[in-house]
Write an enzyme that holds these catalytic residues in place. Structure first.
Site, mmCIF file in Angstrom:
data_model
loop_
_atom_site.group_PDB
_atom_site.id
_atom_site.type_symbol
_atom_site.label_atom_id
_atom_site.label_comp_id
_atom_site.label_asym_id
_atom_site.label_seq_id
_atom_site.Cartn_x
_atom_site.Cartn_y
_atom_site.Cartn_z
ATOM 1 N N SER A 56 0.873 -1.173 0.000
ATOM 2 C CA SER A 56 0.000 0.000 0.000
ATOM 3 C C SER A 56 0.907 1.218 0.000
ATOM 4 O O SER A 56 2.073 1.130 0.416
ATOM 5 C CB SER A 56 -0.856 0.008 1.277
ATOM 6 O OG SER A 56 -1.487 1.252 1.446
ATOM 7 N N TYR A 78 -2.654 -1.489 10.350
ATOM 8 C CA TYR A 78 -2.464 -1.562 8.898
ATOM 9 C C TYR A 78 -1.154 -0.859 8.511
ATOM 10 O O TYR A 78 -0.324 -1.412 7.792
ATOM 11 C CB TYR A 78 -3.656 -0.909 8.218
ATOM 12 C CG TYR A 78 -3.694 -1.046 6.712
ATOM 13 C CD1 TYR A 78 -4.122 -2.227 6.106
ATOM 14 C CD2 TYR A 78 -3.325 0.013 5.890
ATOM 15 C CE1 TYR A 78 -4.174 -2.350 4.724
ATOM 16 C CE2 TYR A 78 -3.376 -0.098 4.503
ATOM 17 C CZ TYR A 78 -3.806 -1.272 3.926
ATOM 18 O OH TYR A 78 -3.862 -1.389 2.553
ATOM 19 N N LYS A 95 2.077 -2.872 7.055
ATOM 20 C CA LYS A 95 2.440 -2.606 5.650
ATOM 21 C C LYS A 95 3.896 -2.137 5.573
ATOM 22 O O LYS A 95 4.624 -2.500 4.642
ATOM 23 C CB LYS A 95 1.486 -1.585 5.025
ATOM 24 C CG LYS A 95 0.080 -2.132 4.775
ATOM 25 C CD LYS A 95 0.054 -3.176 3.665
ATOM 26 C CE LYS A 95 -1.329 -3.712 3.387
ATOM 27 N NZ LYS A 95 -1.365 -4.702 2.307
#
Ligand SMILES: NC(=O)c1ccc[n+]([C@@H]2O[C@H](COP(=O)([O-])OP(=O)(O)OC[C@H]3O[C@@H](n4cnc5c(N)ncnc54)[C@H](O)[C@@H]3O)[C@@H](O)[C@H]2O)c1
Length: 263
Positions: free
Chosen positions: A138, A151, A155
């Site tokens: 991402s 998250y 990531k």
């Protein structure tokens, strides 16, 4: 990497970016094995792509191992392995409210599944001259933005692992690309303008657009595949002056941030 004639595995292929990648790889002439945690979505993807399929939860170590072993034994040697799904926690329900369970699940799916797949496949790929890993990360792996804490952190860890993998095995035929999108319309109301996130998100792309850019990135064997070109500029500015970038981000985050649980 030229996709024609290759065996590609796409995990989390039941929807969104994974489904877009699987369809596009098949259109490029690859044989594509599709897989998803959901048996129904796995079947749907198999019908769309035409390849072999098996459901797997990539966050479960033994299930992932058995899935990869099945592909290698019964389908063929994997040329391209795509670690695609992730646990997305937030932003509206995340940050310091993130539970231990969500943290653990995020580590297993967003990080450990990439590490375990590579640990299993790298020796096999090396023995046959090489192989390719595509990690769907991402923009949140490069630039901390409005995404929730679990998250964002996992990531970044995924990017760290991908760098480690290519630095340690790049001279042994192992290639790695990290797909780092910003906003991709994969579900209804995902970027609903009525939400804080939706109102401020900017460029929203389709899975097909992302798949097109990914195929070009794989052809060029680029480590970073950035569907939104603005991400590269932000990453560069961050590296040039980290403190200025942090200050800009503190100001900008006010447009995105849900109320803190601490105020
Ligand atoms: N959509 C976006 O805006 C966006 C932006 C940046 C990065 N990404 C990344 O792209 C990847 C795919 O996201 P998406 O938006 O296409 O998601 P999605 O929810 O549309 O599709 C993900 C698929 O993965 C499956 N899945 C979930 N957990 C799984 C597991 N443990 N094992 C196997 N399959 C599992 C789901 O059933 C679903 O079919 C993720 O890594 C995500 O972080 C997405």
């Amino acid at each position: 990497m030229e996709l024609k004639g290759k065996l590609a595995v796409v995990t989390g292929a039941g929807n969104g970016i994974g489904l877009g990648l699987a369809k596009r790889f098949a259109a490029e002439g690859a044989r594509v094995v599709v897989s998803d945690i959901s048996p129904e979505l796995t079947e749907r993807a198999a019908a769309a792509v035409g390849g072999p399929a098996r459901a797997v939860d990539v966050g479960k170590a033994k299930d992932l191992h058995d899935f990869i072993a099945w592909v290698e034994a019964d389908v063929g040697p994997i040329d391209l392995y795509c670690a695609n799904p992730a646990i997305f926690s937030g932003p509206e329900g995340g940050n310091f409210q993130t539970t231990e369970e969500t943290w653990e699940l995020s580590w297993q799916v967003n990080v450990m599944s990439h590490i375990r797949a590579a640990k299993q496949l790298v020796p096999l790929m090396m023995a046959r001259g090489g192989g390719y890993f595509l990690q769907t990360l991402s923009a949140a792996a490069l630039i901390t933005g409005p995404s929730a804490v679990a998250y964002t952190v996992t990531k970044h860890a995924g990017l760290g692992f991908a760098e480690w993998l290519v630095i340690n095995y790049g001279d042994k035929g192992i290639k790695v690309s990290c797909l780092c999108p910003t906003a991709v319309q994969t579900r209804d109301n995902q970027f609903d303008p009525a939400t804080t996130m939706g109102a401020n998100i900017g460029l929203v792309q389709t899975p097909e657009e992302v798949a097109d850019i990914t195929v070009k990135g794989l052809a060029a064997e680029r480590f970073l595949i950035l569907p939104n070109p603005a991400v590269g500029g932000s990453f560069r500015k961050k590296a040039e002056d980290y403190d200025a970038w942090l200050q800009r981000s503190i100001t900008r985050m006010k447009d995105f941030r849900p109320p803190s649980p601490f105020v």
